[in-house]
Design a protein around this motif. Structure first.
Motif: not given
Length: 196
Positions: A13-25
């Motif tokens: 898998v080259h990349h699996l794109a997910l979503v986060t509301p808090d990139m720092d965490a």
């Protein structure tokens, strides 16, 4: 036997794109706890997009959208949820039982809840979540079905007693009788099965 005469040579898998509301965490968990190196970042006025290496050439990526208040949820792996119909969980590949136990111990050492090792027959796994509520699994193959000829009659790997027609075609003919057509969309469609 190849899936098609002109075989694609996938490398993972080259990349699996997910979503986060808090990139720092997300960085603190994926890089700090799971030890998946943060390998690249990019940003636009609309989003951040960070990539974490899980194997050579294989990454898990996260979007953090600017100024968007998105609904979030958490669910256990394998439990249906109407808002998560296209994604259930992500399983990361480990080489053996010892690595699986080290990951379980590492999660516990970082005060992250994790299951005991679950034996699924052809693979063993642990289950946990990231700080975004994404259901995660770490697994190793006890019987690795990849990189070798497929035997669709092997009951250890093809245990569904009533398989879908496509599997019956593969078992009987070694090929599929037909494939399916897809279409591009230019806006969000809430339920593609009902709107077709």
């Amino acid at each position: 036997m190849a899936a098609t005469p002109d075989t694609m040579h996938w490398r993972g898998v080259h990349h699996l794109a997910l979503v986060t509301p808090d990139m720092d965490a997300t960085v603190r968990f994926w890089h700090g706890v799971l030890d998946a190196r943060l390998v690249t970042t990019l940003a636009t006025p609309d989003f951040r997009h960070y990539f974490f290496e899980v194997a050579p050439g294989n990454t898990i990526a996260f979007f953090e959208f600017t100024g968007k208040d998105l609904d979030t949820y958490a669910k256990p792996a394998g439990v249906p949820y109407e808002k998560a119909s296209q994604f259930d969980h992500l399983s990361l590949y480990l080489p053996d039982e010892a690595a699986l136990e080290r990951m379980r111990d590492r999660l516990k050492a970082h005060d992250c809840e994790v299951t005991d090792v679950i034996d699924h027959g052809f693979l063993r796994s642990i289950y946990f979540s990231d700080p975004n509520g994404i259901a995660l699994e770490a697994s190793w193959w006890t019987i690795d079905p990849t990189g070798r000829p497929v035997d669709y009659s092997d009951p250890q790997l093809f245990a569904d007693p009533d398989p879908v027609p496509a599997v019956v075609e593969l078992r009987e003919n070694g090929v599929l009788d037909h494939t399916v057509q897809t279409v591009l969309v230019d806006s969000i469609i809430e339920d593609i099965r009902r709107s077709a």
